[in-house]
Scaffold this motif. Sequence first.
Motif, PDB file in Angstrom:
ATOM      1  N   THR A 220       7.371 -24.244  24.512  1.00 54.34           N
ATOM      2  CA  THR A 220       8.606 -23.936  25.226  1.00 54.34           C
ATOM      3  C   THR A 220       9.371 -25.231  25.478  1.00 54.34           C
ATOM      4  N   PRO A 221      10.003 -25.790  24.439  1.00 52.30           N
ATOM      5  CA  PRO A 221      10.711 -27.059  24.592  1.00 52.30           C
ATOM      6  C   PRO A 221      11.904 -26.908  25.522  1.00 52.30           C
ATOM      7  N   SER A 222      12.222 -27.963  26.233  1.00 52.06           N
ATOM      8  CA  SER A 222      13.394 -27.963  27.096  1.00 52.06           C
ATOM      9  C   SER A 222      14.143 -29.267  26.894  1.00 52.06           C
ATOM     10  N   VAL A 223      15.420 -29.248  27.195  1.00 46.11           N
ATOM     11  CA  VAL A 223      16.247 -30.434  27.036  1.00 46.11           C
ATOM     12  C   VAL A 223      15.836 -31.462  28.084  1.00 46.11           C
ATOM     13  N   ASN A 224      15.633 -32.701  27.654  1.00 46.38           N
ATOM     14  CA  ASN A 224      15.235 -33.760  28.569  1.00 46.38           C
ATOM     15  C   ASN A 224      16.428 -34.185  29.429  1.00 46.38           C
ATOM     16  N   SER A 225      16.267 -34.148  30.747  1.00 46.66           N
ATOM     17  CA  SER A 225      17.393 -34.418  31.648  1.00 46.66           C
ATOM     18  C   SER A 225      17.887 -35.860  31.550  1.00 46.66           C
ATOM     19  N   SER A 226      16.981 -36.808  31.316  1.00 45.10           N
ATOM     20  CA  SER A 226      17.406 -38.203  31.186  1.00 45.10           C
ATOM     21  C   SER A 226      18.270 -38.396  29.947  1.00 45.10           C
ATOM     22  N   LEU A 227      17.928 -37.687  28.857  1.00 45.48           N
ATOM     23  CA  LEU A 227      18.727 -37.795  27.636  1.00 45.48           C
ATOM     24  C   LEU A 227      20.084 -37.120  27.810  1.00 45.48           C
ATOM     25  N   VAL A 228      20.141 -36.072  28.626  1.00 44.47           N
ATOM     26  CA  VAL A 228      21.434 -35.460  28.932  1.00 44.47           C
ATOM     27  C   VAL A 228      22.325 -36.464  29.657  1.00 44.47           C
ATOM     28  N   LEU A 229      21.745 -37.169  30.642  1.00 43.78           N
ATOM     29  CA  LEU A 229      22.516 -38.175  31.381  1.00 43.78           C
ATOM     30  C   LEU A 229      22.924 -39.331  30.471  1.00 43.78           C
ATOM     31  N   ALA A 230      22.051 -39.686  29.530  1.00 47.71           N
ATOM     32  CA  ALA A 230      22.399 -40.728  28.561  1.00 47.71           C
ATOM     33  C   ALA A 230      23.611 -40.310  27.742  1.00 47.71           C
ATOM     34  N   ARG A 231      23.607 -39.061  27.291  1.00 41.89           N
ATOM     35  CA  ARG A 231      24.752 -38.575  26.503  1.00 41.89           C
ATOM     36  C   ARG A 231      26.034 -38.586  27.328  1.00 41.89           C
ATOM     37  N   THR A 232      25.919 -38.279  28.623  1.00 40.72           N
ATOM     38  CA  THR A 232      27.096 -38.313  29.496  1.00 40.72           C
ATOM     39  C   THR A 232      27.671 -39.715  29.562  1.00 40.72           C
ATOM     40  N   MET A 233      26.787 -40.707  29.715  1.00 39.52           N
ATOM     41  CA  MET A 233      27.243 -42.092  29.785  1.00 39.52           C
ATOM     42  C   MET A 233      27.848 -42.538  28.441  1.00 39.52           C
ATOM     43  N   TYR A 234      27.134 -42.284  27.377  1.00 41.89           N
ATOM     44  CA  TYR A 234      27.639 -42.663  26.047  1.00 41.89           C
ATOM     45  C   TYR A 234      28.965 -41.979  25.730  1.00 41.89           C
ATOM     46  N   GLY A 235      29.108 -40.757  26.206  1.00 42.42           N
ATOM     47  CA  GLY A 235      30.279 -39.960  25.849  1.00 42.42           C
ATOM     48  C   GLY A 235      31.514 -40.240  26.667  1.00 42.42           C
TER      49      GLY A 235
END
Length: 409
Positions: A109-124
């Motif tokens: 049951t994979p889930s999206v990693n919250s730290s990587l979501v925040l990384a994408r927010t910063m990069y984006g």
Amino acid sequence: NNPGDVEQAILAYQAFLSSAQSVYSVWYDNAKYYLGLATYDQATGITDPAMAIAKFDQAIVLLKNFTIDANLAASSFVDDALYYTGRAYHEKGVQELQVLSNSPVPNGTPSVNSSLVLARTMYGSPALTAVAKPLADNARYQIGKTYYDEAAFSQAAAEKLTTNSTTDVANRQSLYNFTLDRLLSALPEFQTVLDPLVAYSSNNSDDNAQFHTARIIHRMAVIPVDNRVEYLKTKTASIETVVNSRVVPKQILVLDGIVFETARAEYNEFIAVNAKFETSSLVNSVYYEVGRTYSAEGYADLTNRKSLYESALLAFANVLKSDTKSVRVDDSAFEMAMIYHYAQQCNPNRNLPMQMPGDEEMAWGYMIDYMSINNITDKQLSDAKDLDYGSPHDCLSPLGVMSFVDAIK
């Protein structure tokens, strides 16, 4: 970085900032930014995941506070601090995924990693991704890399589920679905970096974007076709994605269009005659990955195994011949040894209906000799000795080393 030097730098920045007068210094913003960056660098050198995560959290606080401090809004370091806040979240997320990957049984049951979501927010942030910004190509590449990293860990978890039990079959499919979703999310980001119509002020991420485009297709080719078919049932026929400026229906991309040869076509941007990225530092990694595509095909294809294995050996030999100390040299020697093992040329009693150039003893001998000379103690050598060849394995002998080395020069 030397860990001792980084630690001394952190202490120096902290000492400077501890003075109430530092806020009036022209070096104030430099010290604040470089304290965060040094803390990030310190975290990247920590091998224990839990300790690394804690240190990345410290870096995130320092760098993120820099980006929101009104007194620092005019600093030339604001964009860099934003970018490295993203990098810190990114590296933290990878460490978190590494901890999860150490669990013995993936739960499917994979889930999206919250730290990587925040990384994408910063990069984006438009402050980074606007094409006129100097870090625009880096930020766009790193967005793709966050998706790619999630896919890599999910795919590895799926490959741990090896039985045909109802539970394993369902969990494996769930993990492959997540893998393919993430790979297909990463691909357009890498393609944006490569798009000749996007006028970046500078672009030093294009070779990395090309390499990971090839790796995405390579990863898809490894996923069993049955699992790809099941994945497609969750998608609509109209979804499209871009591969090297060619619009390709997702069905073709995931099914008919994805074979190892498709991946090699993308790798050729590094190793073909007059290739665009022929001077990239990634060339040795490309030869290694090309070798792995041929090796995987050869293992599965008895009819064409000889020619496929020979192509794999040639690709791995290109890494071994390199004038640079590539991190892939010992990996390539190991893969060559595995090919000779699969070909079973060392034991004349095995009598497989094929012939290989050289023999397995030479490959094993070269690998052992190379690792001994270079004091390599990584996992590859113990992996080689622990493989189930029977007792004893008739090719774990450091014989024929010089003739093998001569053969690949």
